[in-house]
Structures are given as C-alpha cells and as structure tokens.
Design a protein around this motif. Sequence first.
Motif, PDB file in Angstrom:
ATOM      1  N   ILE A 162       2.104  -0.963   2.908  1.00 40.50           N
ATOM      2  CA  ILE A 162       1.843  -2.360   2.592  1.00 40.50           C
ATOM      3  C   ILE A 162       3.131  -2.880   1.984  1.00 40.50           C
ATOM      4  N   ASP A 204       5.750  -6.415   0.880  1.00 38.32           N
ATOM      5  CA  ASP A 204       5.865  -7.839   0.582  1.00 38.32           C
ATOM      6  C   ASP A 204       7.097  -8.453   1.248  1.00 38.32           C
ATOM      7  N   TYR A 239      -1.594 -13.053   1.404  1.00 38.36           N
ATOM      8  CA  TYR A 239      -2.413 -11.850   1.426  1.00 38.36           C
ATOM      9  C   TYR A 239      -2.271 -11.147   0.090  1.00 38.36           C
ATOM     10  N   ALA A 240      -3.401 -10.657  -0.401  1.00 39.45           N
ATOM     11  CA  ALA A 240      -3.432  -9.835  -1.606  1.00 39.45           C
ATOM     12  C   ALA A 240      -4.240  -8.591  -1.270  1.00 39.45           C
ATOM     13  N   CYS A 241      -4.023  -7.530  -2.021  1.00 38.14           N
ATOM     14  CA  CYS A 241      -4.759  -6.302  -1.720  1.00 38.14           C
ATOM     15  C   CYS A 241      -5.130  -5.569  -2.996  1.00 38.14           C
ATOM     16  N   HIS A 301       1.082  -3.499   6.827  1.00 37.06           N
ATOM     17  CA  HIS A 301       0.478  -4.813   6.564  1.00 37.06           C
ATOM     18  C   HIS A 301       1.308  -5.530   5.523  1.00 37.06           C
ATOM     19  N   VAL A 307       1.805  -8.362   2.499  1.00 40.49           N
ATOM     20  CA  VAL A 307       1.141  -9.090   1.422  1.00 40.49           C
ATOM     21  C   VAL A 307       2.106 -10.146   0.899  1.00 40.49           C
ATOM     22  N   ILE A 357      -7.923  -5.872   1.858  1.00 39.20           N
ATOM     23  CA  ILE A 357      -6.841  -6.851   1.908  1.00 39.20           C
ATOM     24  C   ILE A 357      -7.502  -8.207   2.134  1.00 39.20           C
ATOM     25  N   LYS A 397      -7.258 -12.553   2.444  1.00 42.45           N
ATOM     26  CA  LYS A 397      -6.412 -13.649   2.922  1.00 42.45           C
ATOM     27  C   LYS A 397      -6.791 -14.931   2.186  1.00 42.45           C
TER      28      LYS A 397
END
Length: 152
Positions: free
Chosen positions: A22, A24, A65-67, A95, A97, A136, A138
């Motif tokens: 994941i 950024d 996006y945050a997870c 993915h 974020v 995750i 959105k």
Amino acid sequence: MASTNDHPGEQAAQDPIKLIAIRDAPLSVDEIFRAVGDDAAGGTALFVGTVRNHDGGTDVDALGYACHPSAEDEMRRIAEKVAAEYPVRALAAVHRVGDLRVGDLAVVVGVSCPHRGEAFEACRKLIDDLKHEVPIWKHQKFSDGTEEWVGV
C-alpha cells in the motif's frame, strides 16, 4: 513422452508472491508487469483500477483512499489464497492511499500463470477479493460539493 502437466513450469511457483504494498505515491503498471514476469508463464494478466470522473450519476472531482493498519496483511492473505487456488507463477498487488485525481491509478494487480485462462481467472479473483475484503475506504468528492465514504 511425459505429460506437459509434469513439467515444473506447469505448476505453481514455490514463492509466487512478489510484491504486496500500500503506497501513498503514484503507482506503476511497469513495476507490476516486471514483478510478475516469469519464463514459465504463458499468460500474464494485469488489472489497472483508475479514478473515474463519475459515480452513481454524479461527477467526481477527486477522491481519497484511507486504510486500516491491517490492510496490507489482508492483501497478503488474499494473495496467498489465490496462489493456493491457481497455478500462479508470480503475483503482485499494489493499492494507493491518499488524495488522487481523476485518471490516477488507484490499484494495480498482476498474475502470471502457465496459461492465459488461469492468469485471467486468478487476476479476476485477486482484484475482486481485494475490493471486497481489504479494509480500504474511498472518500469521494463530487462536483456538486457533496462527499461520500464508500466501503466504510
């Protein structure tokens, strides 16, 4: 002459998971393609998820996006499940974020297998399970000034 299924290249690799992350930072299709390269693979399937400019009939300007901290572990668990179900030679999933704009890459996954059908099926299973099971979320920002969280 031995059956082609007896050839080691027809079997799953011992350690097929090459990349799970994941990030950024912007994602790279080339990185995933290189990660799943395997001389025994006759089929490589990639899926690239991008930020689209609409959702549910409303224009989307941007999204984030945050997870959950466990998200990467969940991605690995799903990857291991896919690798156990298909003769995966190599698998990768990344993915993104943070804040993204329309057109940005949100997720890139790739799977290589001895044959194309297996690669397509494994790649589809990988992305579908990632979307449904990995924590995750959105946050969409619409042109009309409204916002919504998806997957929370």
